[in-house]
Design a protein around this motif. Structure first.
Motif, PDB file in Angstrom:
ATOM      1  N   GLN A 314       0.822  -1.211   0.000  1.00  0.00           N
ATOM      2  CA  GLN A 314       0.000   0.000   0.000  1.00  0.00           C
ATOM      3  C   GLN A 314       0.856   1.262   0.000  1.00  0.00           C
ATOM      4  N   VAL A 315       1.749   1.362   0.963  1.00  0.00           N
ATOM      5  CA  VAL A 315       2.595   2.548   1.054  1.00  0.00           C
ATOM      6  C   VAL A 315       3.525   2.636  -0.148  1.00  0.00           C
ATOM      7  N   GLY A 316       4.017   1.491  -0.594  1.00  0.00           N
ATOM      8  CA  GLY A 316       4.884   1.484  -1.768  1.00  0.00           C
ATOM      9  C   GLY A 316       4.193   2.041  -3.002  1.00  0.00           C
ATOM     10  N   PHE A 317       2.928   1.688  -3.197  1.00  0.00           N
ATOM     11  CA  PHE A 317       2.203   2.227  -4.349  1.00  0.00           C
ATOM     12  C   PHE A 317       1.937   3.716  -4.191  1.00  0.00           C
ATOM     13  N   TRP A 318       1.543   4.143  -3.004  1.00  0.00           N
ATOM     14  CA  TRP A 318       1.333   5.578  -2.775  1.00  0.00           C
ATOM     15  C   TRP A 318       2.602   6.355  -3.143  1.00  0.00           C
ATOM     16  N   ILE A 319       3.741   5.840  -2.676  1.00  0.00           N
ATOM     17  CA  ILE A 319       5.001   6.548  -2.891  1.00  0.00           C
ATOM     18  C   ILE A 319       5.367   6.590  -4.374  1.00  0.00           C
ATOM     19  N   ILE A 320       5.320   5.430  -5.050  1.00  0.00           N
ATOM     20  CA  ILE A 320       5.746   5.418  -6.443  1.00  0.00           C
ATOM     21  C   ILE A 320       4.784   6.208  -7.324  1.00  0.00           C
ATOM     22  N   ALA A 321       3.485   6.210  -6.976  1.00  0.00           N
ATOM     23  CA  ALA A 321       2.519   6.970  -7.769  1.00  0.00           C
ATOM     24  C   ALA A 321       2.798   8.465  -7.670  1.00  0.00           C
ATOM     25  N   VAL A 322       3.049   8.949  -6.463  1.00  0.00           N
ATOM     26  CA  VAL A 322       3.329  10.375  -6.282  1.00  0.00           C
ATOM     27  C   VAL A 322       4.683  10.728  -6.880  1.00  0.00           C
ATOM     28  N   GLN A 323       5.672   9.851  -6.659  1.00  0.00           N
ATOM     29  CA  GLN A 323       7.018  10.145  -7.169  1.00  0.00           C
ATOM     30  C   GLN A 323       7.072  10.193  -8.689  1.00  0.00           C
ATOM     31  N   LEU A 324       6.348   9.282  -9.345  1.00  0.00           N
ATOM     32  CA  LEU A 324       6.339   9.284 -10.803  1.00  0.00           C
ATOM     33  C   LEU A 324       5.708  10.561 -11.333  1.00  0.00           C
ATOM     34  N   GLY A 325       4.649  11.013 -10.674  1.00  0.00           N
ATOM     35  CA  GLY A 325       4.033  12.285 -11.081  1.00  0.00           C
ATOM     36  C   GLY A 325       4.999  13.453 -10.940  1.00  0.00           C
ATOM     37  N   ILE A 326       5.733  13.487  -9.836  1.00  0.00           N
ATOM     38  CA  ILE A 326       6.706  14.557  -9.613  1.00  0.00           C
ATOM     39  C   ILE A 326       7.838  14.468 -10.631  1.00  0.00           C
ATOM     40  N   ALA A 327       8.292  13.240 -10.926  1.00  0.00           N
ATOM     41  CA  ALA A 327       9.381  13.057 -11.896  1.00  0.00           C
ATOM     42  C   ALA A 327       8.975  13.557 -13.274  1.00  0.00           C
ATOM     43  N   LEU A 328       7.749  13.264 -13.678  1.00  0.00           N
ATOM     44  CA  LEU A 328       7.275  13.750 -14.979  1.00  0.00           C
ATOM     45  C   LEU A 328       7.122  15.263 -14.969  1.00  0.00           C
ATOM     46  N   MET A 329       6.599  15.788 -13.881  1.00  0.00           N
ATOM     47  CA  MET A 329       6.354  17.226 -13.762  1.00  0.00           C
ATOM     48  C   MET A 329       7.648  18.026 -13.855  1.00  0.00           C
ATOM     49  N   LEU A 330       8.731  17.502 -13.274  1.00  0.00           N
ATOM     50  CA  LEU A 330      10.003  18.218 -13.254  1.00  0.00           C
ATOM     51  C   LEU A 330      10.956  17.768 -14.364  1.00  0.00           C
ATOM     52  N   GLY A 331      10.801  16.531 -14.839  1.00  0.00           N
ATOM     53  CA  GLY A 331      11.748  15.990 -15.797  1.00  0.00           C
ATOM     54  C   GLY A 331      11.443  16.319 -17.246  1.00  0.00           C
ATOM     55  N   VAL A 332      10.164  16.293 -17.638  1.00  0.00           N
ATOM     56  CA  VAL A 332       9.822  16.586 -19.036  1.00  0.00           C
ATOM     57  C   VAL A 332      10.248  18.004 -19.418  1.00  0.00           C
TER      58      VAL A 332
END
Length: 514
Positions: A314-332
């Motif tokens: 559960q916590v792992g999915f919460w973390i990776i879901a938020v982190q992937l969004g942040i990575a796309l937001m800052l990386g693209v």
């Protein structure tokens, strides 16, 4: 006919629901803390990059590597280990809990004093590429403050107080270093040492912020006195946890240390600027640890392995879901983001992309390690040692290759970031497989809905890269995050996942205990 075992078997369902609610509450608090930290970090980066320059920033970053690692070692792994000590050694005795915390503080101060003294006598390892000013040596004064703050925040987290961590780490520390860097730059006597002095001020401000609620919650020790044998046993038991913590943090600092040895200070400064942006998701990830540790230790005590695996997923999915969004937001829009700090820093765009990807792939390792440090300390430590050795070898090889082919400091920084990404991916796989075998349950946090959400977000973000940079940042960043969030919410989040965003009444353990 009902067997005795059926009538006496513990019913964990209500317990598991309460744990999920506590994890969700801590997650919401830390997500808010991440956003606050993001806003507060920007002024410091602007001041450090624009006023002090890449060379001064690179020397400052190199000096922090040893300081942070030693301070973490001096905290004796109490960020996660304190929860287990309190669960096993205090029960529901509040006075015993308080005394156990002070045992940790005393030992941390003793180790910190020795470490700070050694660095004052032999400061050369702190400054592989020189110093900015005579003030830099006083960075050693932050070691005891950092170590004690870790323990105070862990003690508050044991009682499910995450707000103090957010106030100290996401508000007080970043705003103090931002304001301090600006003020010290305006004073001629402290201009060259402004970054170091601002960092010192921020660490002690964070300590004071953590100390006040701790004293209100735990108070002063009662009937407590140092017990040398117990303290020695505590230090010996903490060794595997200390090693795991130091190596986990070391993977985020080794690249800077090696860059400081093999690359000019400007390359280190560019890399550090990219790392400060990319490390924001990492702060979000590690901020779940204080609330996850007491939940895990309580379930270990009652043998509820199924619940632990569910919490990891559960916590792992919460973390990776938020982190992937942040990575796309800052990386693209990476070039536009790095361009905020000045034209010299655009060379760090590739490093930023690799660092953001590294934080996404590392999410499984960190969540798995939150359990492994309690049930397989030595094996977890052995994996961590192997991973940091792999990272060191890759980092040196890639930096040397970039230098040999004359590719420039941007490629040297990208090589260090790429090595980190590969090492963390291997770490996630190894630790997840070990945890799965030990728990006998599935622990993976991966869901294909993440790909479904990332694909349209990348397309939208790429479209904005054809427009002026200010348009990328003002409109492109929210558009990327909005598209990603909409799809992942509809395709990836089930009812249990959505509890993260619902305000719930969580039982307050402070009122349940006598």
């Amino acid at each position: 006919m009902t067997s005795p075992s059926d009538t006496t078997a513990p019913d964990h369902s209500a317990h598991d629901t309460d744990d999920l609610a506590r994890l969700a509450k801590g997650g919401r608090t830390n997500t808010l803390g991440f956003l606050i930290r993001l806003i507060a970090r920007i002024p410091f980066l602007v001041i450090a990059t624009r006023l002090y320059g890449a060379e001064a920033l690179g020397r400052f970053a190199s000096a922090l590597v040893l300081i942070e690692i030693i301070a973490l070692v001096c905290s004796l792994g109490e960020k996660r280990g304190l929860a287990q000590r309190l669960s096993e050694g205090a029960g529901e005795d509040r006075a015993a809990e308080t005394n156990l915390v002070y045992d940790g503080i005393l030992l941390a101060l003793a180790y910190s004093a020795v470490a700070a003294g050694v660095l004052l006598v032999f400061p050369e390892p702190m400054f592989p590429n020189g110093v900015n000013s005579r003030w830099d040596i006083w960075l050693v004064a932050t070691i005891p403050a950092f170590a004690v703050t870790e323990i105070l925040l862990a003690a508050q987290a044991y009682r499910f107080d995450i707000a103090t961590t957010v106030r100290a780490r996401a508000v007080v520390e970043p705003w103090t270093i931002s304001i301090g860097a600006g003020v010290f730059f305006l004073i001629p006597a402290t201009r060259d040492g402004g970054l170091a002095l601002a960092f010192i001020a921020s660490i002690y401000a964070g300590l004071l912020m953590a100390l006040w609620p701790f004293l209100k919650s735990y108070g002063l020790p009662r009937g407590w006195q140092p017990r040398p044998r117990a303290l020695a046993a505590m230090a010996a038991r903490a060794f595997p946890l200390v090693g795991a913590d130091a190596i986990e943090r070391g993977t985020r600092l080794l690249d800077i240390f090696i860059l400081g040895l093999f690359a000019p200070p400007q390359a280190v400064g560019i890399y550090y600027a990219a790392q400060q942006i990319a490390s924001l998701p990492q702060k979000l990830k590690t901020s779940f640890e204080p609330i996850l540790s007491p939940v895990i230790t309580r379930n270990l005590r009652i043998g509820n392995m199924e619940a632990i695996a569910a919490q990891v997923r559960q916590v792992g999915f919460w973390i990776i879901a938020v982190q992937l969004g942040i990575a796309l937001m800052l990386g693209v829009p990476g070039e536009a983001v790095m361009g905020l700090w000045g034209p010299d820093y655009v060379a760090g765009t590739a490093a930023l992309a690799f660092l953001l990807a590294a934080e996404v792939v590392a999410s499984m390792a960190v969540v798995s390690e939150s359990v492994l440090v309690y049930i397989a300390r030595k094996r977890n430590l052995a994996i961590s040692v192997g991973i940091i050795a792999l990272q060191a070898g890759l980092t040196i090889a890639l930096i040397e290759a970039a230098d040999r082919f004359g590719l420039g400091k941007g490629y040297e920084a990208a090589g260090a970031a790429g090595a980190l990404m590969v090492a963390l991916a291997v770490s996630s796989l190894a630790k997840a497989l070990l945890l799965k075998r030990l728990l006998g349950e599935r622990v993976s946090n991966w869901r294909w809905a993440l790909v479904h959400a990332a694909a349209p977000a990348v397309v939208v973000g790429y479209g904005f890269t054809w427009l002026p940079e200010w348009t990328e940042l003002v409109f492109g960043v929210p558009a990327i995050l909005g598209v990603y969030a909409l799809v992942v919410w509809r395709r990836g989040f089930g009812e249990e996942d959505k509890v993260l965003f619902r305000k719930q009444v969580v039982p307050d353990p402070a009122t349940d205990l006598p």
